[in-house]
Write a protein that holds these residues in place. Structure first.
Motif, PDB file in Angstrom:
ATOM      1  N   ASN A  57      -6.636  -5.586  -1.421  1.00 44.68           N
ATOM      2  CA  ASN A  57      -6.024  -4.272  -1.216  1.00 44.68           C
ATOM      3  C   ASN A  57      -5.059  -3.941  -2.349  1.00 44.68           C
ATOM      4  O   ASN A  57      -5.065  -2.824  -2.888  1.00 44.68           O
ATOM      5  N   GLY A  72      -8.777   1.393  -0.896  1.00 45.34           N
ATOM      6  CA  GLY A  72      -8.234   0.039  -0.988  1.00 45.34           C
ATOM      7  C   GLY A  72      -7.989  -0.565   0.378  1.00 45.34           C
ATOM      8  O   GLY A  72      -8.294  -1.734   0.623  1.00 45.34           O
ATOM      9  N   THR A  73      -7.441   0.230   1.296  1.00 49.88           N
ATOM     10  CA  THR A  73      -7.207  -0.234   2.664  1.00 49.88           C
ATOM     11  C   THR A  73      -8.525  -0.551   3.361  1.00 49.88           C
ATOM     12  O   THR A  73      -8.649  -1.563   4.060  1.00 49.88           O
ATOM     13  N   ASP A 103      -5.682  -1.044  -4.944  1.00 45.18           N
ATOM     14  CA  ASP A 103      -4.667   0.008  -5.005  1.00 45.18           C
ATOM     15  C   ASP A 103      -4.282   0.282  -6.452  1.00 45.18           C
ATOM     16  O   ASP A 103      -4.175   1.442  -6.875  1.00 45.18           O
ATOM     17  N   SER A 138      -9.877  -3.808   2.293  1.00 45.94           N
ATOM     18  CA  SER A 138      -9.107  -4.915   2.882  1.00 45.94           C
ATOM     19  C   SER A 138      -9.541  -5.187   4.317  1.00 45.94           C
ATOM     20  O   SER A 138      -9.372  -6.306   4.819  1.00 45.94           O
ATOM     21  N   ASP A 171       0.843  -1.193   0.000  1.00 44.64           N
ATOM     22  CA  ASP A 171       0.000   0.000   0.000  1.00 44.64           C
ATOM     23  C   ASP A 171       0.886   1.253   0.000  1.00 44.64           C
ATOM     24  O   ASP A 171       0.675   2.184  -0.787  1.00 44.64           O
TER      25      ASP A 171
END
Length: 443
Positions: free
Chosen positions: A175, A196-197, A179, A200, A35
């Motif tokens: 993620n 994205g985080t 990303d 996840s 990330d």
């Protein structure tokens, strides 16, 4: 009902039992690094610095979640060892509901006051827009974040470490994919990284909730409960060491950021961010093993099985010593590769990080025994000792080092702060292990 905690372990079977948790933690830390890599490569070093500026506040939610998860899982595993499964399920259900309510409150405050929070965390005018965006978006995913932390621990307590590993890996892969989609393809910059985080977090949270709602044949599942304030206080006290560690990480990250801004500037913040990503990856072996073995320790302590408790402790110490040496060697061998994941060679950020890397990496020789010792006393339901060790190690020693050492050695003092703190903490941990051995009979 098959209770996988109630058996004799040898070295191989214990490592096999804890392996999913170790793999889960390593993978979790790795995709967190990925990330950061996407942000650094495709958005820029300023965005990477902004994430590190935001982390101290966002870690408050994580710290409270880990406090409830570790403190609760130890107490619940002891109940299971006492064969009181009905009470264990009721306590587990209460902790889940409390986490959801607390997460909603934290999310509301974070979203409304995101800009003010970023300023308090030390965001410069250049970094403020990045920080505000990152905090606001992750605030939306606070409840999934809380639940995914919970289920990392409680799936192990329920004897399902493989499930925790699988859901974490799926979340991590998601993620990385999102990303790439949001940052590289859609050009959403730091907002894409935050989304994205968040996704996840959502995947393991939903999967874990489904498991604990539907699997009524397991040792743990969600059920009706009564509010028990005394139990929650015991949980908070018992898990306070892990909360202290994470809150202290927030404070020390802030101190690192301020020190780097003073001595090197914004490139220095990007450099310490890379180092902390690397630290999270390499220490995940210790975190994963300690998280995986704690329910086993708690269960045997509750069952008063002294023979098995001594056996688990002996295997654990051997594993920690060997893994500490291996992690340090890997850190040394892979240093250029790890730094290169974030920045190109011959850049200012690369050179700053490279200069301090080996000095900083000495901490891996001491960190394993410190993490295990704190987790050991949490597993034995001695939150006082565990919290004291964590507070001194992750806050007092390191904060003093960050403040004092740079006065004499400049940026070298900043890199030396963590190794020195960990070495001092190891002396204290060994002392406590020896002092309390007759009370808990672990050797």
């Amino acid at each position: 009902m098959n209770n996988k905690l109630a058996r004799h372990f040898n070295a191989l079977s214990l490592i096999k039992f804890t392996a999913p948790t170790v793999i889960m933690m390593v993978f979790l830390s790795f995709y967190t690094m990925v990330d950061g890599m996407f942000v650094s490569k495709y958005v820029g070093a300023d965005a990477l610095s902004a994430i590190n500026i935001s982390v101290p506040f966002l870690m408050i939610s994580t710290a409270c979640s880990i406090m409830l998860a570790t403190g609760g899982s130890a107490i619940i595993a002891i109940k299971m060892g006492e064969n009181d499964y009905k009470k264990a399920r009721e306590q587990f259900s209460l902790i889940v509901v409390v986490g959801i309510v607390a997460g909603l409150i934290f999310a509301f405050v974070s979203y409304i006051f995101a800009e003010q929070i970023a300023i308090i965390c030390g965001a410069t005018d250049k970094l403020l827009p990045y920080c505000t965006t990152y905090i606001k978006i992750l605030a939306i995913f606070t409840v999934p974040s809380v639940l995914q932390v919970y289920f990392q621990y409680f799936l192990v307590t329920a004897g399902k470490p493989n499930m925790g590993m699988i859901t974490t890996i799926i979340g991590g892969i998601a993620n990385v994919i999102f990303d790439y989609i949001f940052i590289v393809i859609c050009k959403m910059d730091i907002a894409g990284a935050a989304i994205g985080t968040g996704i996840s977090y959502l995947i393991p949270a939903v999967c874990g909730m489904i498991v604990f709602i539907t699997d009524k044949k397991g040792t743990l599942y969600l059920t009706e409960f009564n509010f028990d304030g005394r139990f929650l206080l015991d949980v908070c006290f018992n898990g306070s060491s892990e909360m202290v560690s994470n809150l202290a990480f927030s404070v020390t990250t802030f101190l690192f950021n301020m020190s780097m801004l003073k001595y090197v500037g914004e490139d220095g913040v990007a450099s310490i961010t890379i180092m902390l990503y690397a630290q999270y990856l390499l220490m995940s072996v210790y975190l994963g093993y300690s998280s995986g073995v704690c329910p086993v320790i708690s269960y045997n302590y509750g069952e008063k099985n002294t023979y098995e408790l001594k056996n688990i402790f002996k295997i654990s110490i051997f594993f920690i010593i060997i893994s500490s040496a291996v992690v340090f060697i890997l850190s040394y061998v892979l240093q250029d590769y790890i730094i290169g994941m974030f920045v190109e060679k011959d850049t200012e950020v690369f050179n700053i990080t490279k200069d301090g890397y080996i000095t900083f990496s000495l901490c891996y020789l001491f960190m394993g025994i410190n993490i295990f010792t704190s987790s050991l006393f949490t597993a034995l339901s001695n939150g006082k000792i565990s919290a004291t060790l964590s507070f001194l190690r992750t806050f007092v020693f390191i904060s003093a080092s960050i403040i004092i050492l740079p006065i004499f050695w400049g940026i070298t003092g900043i890199w030396l702060a963590v190794p020195l703190s960990e070495a001092v903490a190891t002396c204290l941990c060994v002392f406590c292990i020896i002092k309390f051995r007759y009370i808990y009979n672990y050797f």
